[in-house]
Design an enzyme around this catalytic site. Structure first.
Site, mmCIF file in Angstrom:
data_model
loop_
_atom_site.group_PDB
_atom_site.id
_atom_site.type_symbol
_atom_site.label_atom_id
_atom_site.label_comp_id
_atom_site.label_asym_id
_atom_site.label_seq_id
_atom_site.Cartn_x
_atom_site.Cartn_y
_atom_site.Cartn_z
ATOM 1 N N ASP A 51 74.571 32.989 19.440
ATOM 2 C CA ASP A 51 73.771 34.141 19.271
ATOM 3 C C ASP A 51 74.023 35.377 19.389
ATOM 4 O O ASP A 51 74.869 35.687 20.399
ATOM 5 C CB ASP A 51 72.647 33.850 20.496
ATOM 6 N N ASP A 84 70.690 35.223 13.250
ATOM 7 C CA ASP A 84 71.776 35.714 14.219
ATOM 8 C C ASP A 84 72.167 34.475 15.023
ATOM 9 O O ASP A 84 73.029 34.678 15.883
ATOM 10 C CB ASP A 84 71.413 36.868 15.095
ATOM 11 N N GLU A 85 71.733 33.300 14.835
ATOM 12 C CA GLU A 85 72.297 32.391 15.605
ATOM 13 C C GLU A 85 72.591 31.027 14.894
ATOM 14 O O GLU A 85 71.929 30.941 13.791
ATOM 15 C CB GLU A 85 71.419 31.950 16.659
HETATM 16 N N1 DCP Z 1 63.773 40.141 15.497
HETATM 17 C C1 DCP Z 1 62.705 40.573 14.699
HETATM 18 N N2 DCP Z 1 61.555 40.319 15.148
HETATM 19 C C2 DCP Z 1 61.092 39.696 16.275
HETATM 20 C C3 DCP Z 1 62.505 39.045 17.059
HETATM 21 C C4 DCP Z 1 63.748 39.223 16.521
HETATM 22 O O1 DCP Z 1 62.837 41.094 13.480
HETATM 23 N N3 DCP Z 1 60.183 39.576 16.895
HETATM 24 C C5 DCP Z 1 65.074 40.016 14.618
HETATM 25 C C6 DCP Z 1 65.771 41.295 15.352
HETATM 26 C C7 DCP Z 1 67.062 40.680 16.132
HETATM 27 C C8 DCP Z 1 67.301 39.298 15.501
HETATM 28 O O2 DCP Z 1 66.151 38.933 14.828
HETATM 29 O O3 DCP Z 1 67.764 41.718 16.206
HETATM 30 C C9 DCP Z 1 67.686 38.317 16.443
HETATM 31 O O4 DCP Z 1 66.569 38.128 17.424
HETATM 32 P P1 DCP Z 1 67.112 37.759 18.840
HETATM 33 O O5 DCP Z 1 65.685 37.137 19.527
HETATM 34 O O6 DCP Z 1 68.318 36.842 18.932
HETATM 35 O O7 DCP Z 1 67.123 39.237 19.641
HETATM 36 P P2 DCP Z 1 68.573 40.131 19.545
HETATM 37 O O8 DCP Z 1 69.741 39.582 18.863
HETATM 38 O O9 DCP Z 1 68.015 41.399 19.067
HETATM 39 O O10 DCP Z 1 68.713 40.185 21.295
HETATM 40 P P3 DCP Z 1 69.450 39.363 22.080
HETATM 41 O O11 DCP Z 1 70.904 40.308 22.664
HETATM 42 O O12 DCP Z 1 68.384 39.248 23.253
HETATM 43 O O13 DCP Z 1 69.917 38.282 21.385
HETATM 44 CA CA CA Z 2 70.424 37.510 19.508
HETATM 45 CA CA CA Z 3 68.659 34.680 17.939
#
Ligand code: DCP
Ligand code: CA
Ligand code: CA
Length: 350
Positions: free
Chosen positions: A6, A104-105
């Site tokens: 991720d 992203d995963e």
């Molecule tokens: N995303 C979004 N709306 C949400 C959740 C996520 O648009 N409610 C998008 C933005 C994030 C991406 O999806 O960058 C990946 O979500 P993640 O839940 O994996 O969160 P992040 O990568 O941002 O943070 P982390 O470091 O906790 O994985």
């Molecule tokens: Ca993420």
């Molecule tokens: Ca994710």
């Protein structure tokens, strides 16, 4: 042996990479706050912004109240999906058994690639390094005996983490997790479980007090799933995406036409579009298909196959237009719709 990867604060990390002067500043990616008046939500925030309490899915107006001085950027989906594609490509060089879960995963099945958990750990480390070199981005990796364990493990040491849960460590690892860490247990199920067990802040080990019968009674099929997951079990497979077999573009003329210049130039631009898309697949093609629909709606196709070749404009337009000219001279009627399609060779690594 499953690996879950991720990306760390994905959208925001990509933006930091594009603009290094944002590093160290609170950064929010989402809709424009317009001075706190706007509707819309936060997509994600970097860790500096999270310190102010900003999180994904939060109203952008609330984020603005929490931290008006943060940098607010719009969502640049095209950019993130290019990065995403590149990351998945890297992952697929490690194992063809790759399941993309979101932007992203992804999961990788390492069963046939690694002999033991030490090798799997090395693969995880190499993968992170390859992504860092190629895309200048950090990621977090979890490795475990199934998808659920791998996923929870990748959360364990974020950002830039690498956590390996060996089979013998599975129960110990999962028991102390909060029930909300189990995929499939959301806030509603958590509340119901708290009610049943008469206790809040539930840990996974607390769930073991519930029998299979009781769980099935209360939650149906999902109950059986919770019973297994509370014991570290998850037998879902890594599902590889079915590869694109062919790719094409077509267009319908506003008015049926016999004008060769219009027909040829339209075909040329369709070919260009198809080639641009086909290039992204990074695979050779073996067949080109030209489609032509004439006045009265009857469609005809003509195709040519050859030894696998790179999809170039010369090839697709050059061969495609010959097929088109054949069709046009055979039918000699006004054209309603034109299309061109390429068929890929099967890639070996899938
Ligand atoms: N995303 C979004 N709306 C949400 C959740 C996520 O648009 N409610 C998008 C933005 C994030 C991406 O999806 O960058 C990946 O979500 P993640 O839940 O994996 O969160 P992040 O990568 O941002 O943070 P982390 O470091 O906790 O994985
Ligand atoms: Ca993420
Ligand atoms: Ca994710």
């Amino acid at each position: 042996m499953i690996l879950h990867l991720d990306m760390d604060y994905f959208f925001a990390q990509v933006e930091e990479r594009e603009n290094p002067r944002f590093k160290g500043e609170p950064l929010v990616v989402g809709s424009d706050p317009k001075g706190g008046e706007a509707r819309g939500v936060v997509s994600t925030a970097n860790y500096e912004a999270r310190k102010f309490g900003i999180s994904s899915g939060m109203a952008i107006s609330k984020a603005y109240k929490l931290c008006p001085k943060a940098i607010y950027l719009p969502v640049n989906k095209n950019l993130y999906s290019r990065v995403s594609e590149s990351i998945f490509r890297i992952m697929e060089t490690v194992s063809d058994k790759c399941e993309r879960v979101s932007f992203d995963e992804a999961y990788l099945d390492l069963s046939r690639v690694a002999k033991n958990y030490s090798q799997a750990e090395k693969i995880g480390r190499d993968l992170k390094e390859m992504i860092l070199r190629k895309e200048k981005l950090t990621s977090s990796v979890g490795i475990g005996k199934n998808k659920m364990i791998a996923k929870i493990a990748s959360e364990e040491d974020k950002p830039d983490g690498l956590t390996v849960v060996r089979p013998g460590e599975t129960i110990g690892f999962i028991s102390k997790k909060s029930v909300r860490d189990i995929p499939g247990i959301g806030p509603k199920t958590e509340k119901e479980l708290e009610h049943i067990l008469g206790k809040s802040d539930l840990k996974v080990k607390d769930l073991k007090r519930l029998s299979m019968d009781q769980l099935v009674n209360d939650f149906g099929k999902r109950g059986a799933d919770i019973y297994k997951k509370a014991r570290g079990k998850d037998d879902s497979r890594v599902k590889t995406k079915t590869e694109t077999k062919s790719l094409g573009r077509e267009t319908t003329f506003d008015k049926n036409t016999t004008d060769p210049e219009v027909i040829i130039s339209t075909f040329k631009s369709l070919s260009k579009e198809v080639v641009d898309l086909a290039r992204e697949e990074e695979r050779n093609i073996k067949t080109i298909v030209t489609v032509c629909r004439f006045e009265g709606f009857d469609s005809y196709t003509k195709q040519i196959s050859f030894k696998p070749k790179k999809p170039t404009r010369d090839l697709v337009y050059g061969e495609g237009v010959k097929l088109l000219l054949d069709l046009l001279t055979q039918k000699a009627r006004p054209v309603r719709l034109l299309g061109v399609r390429v068929i890929f060779v099967k890639s070996k690594n899938r």
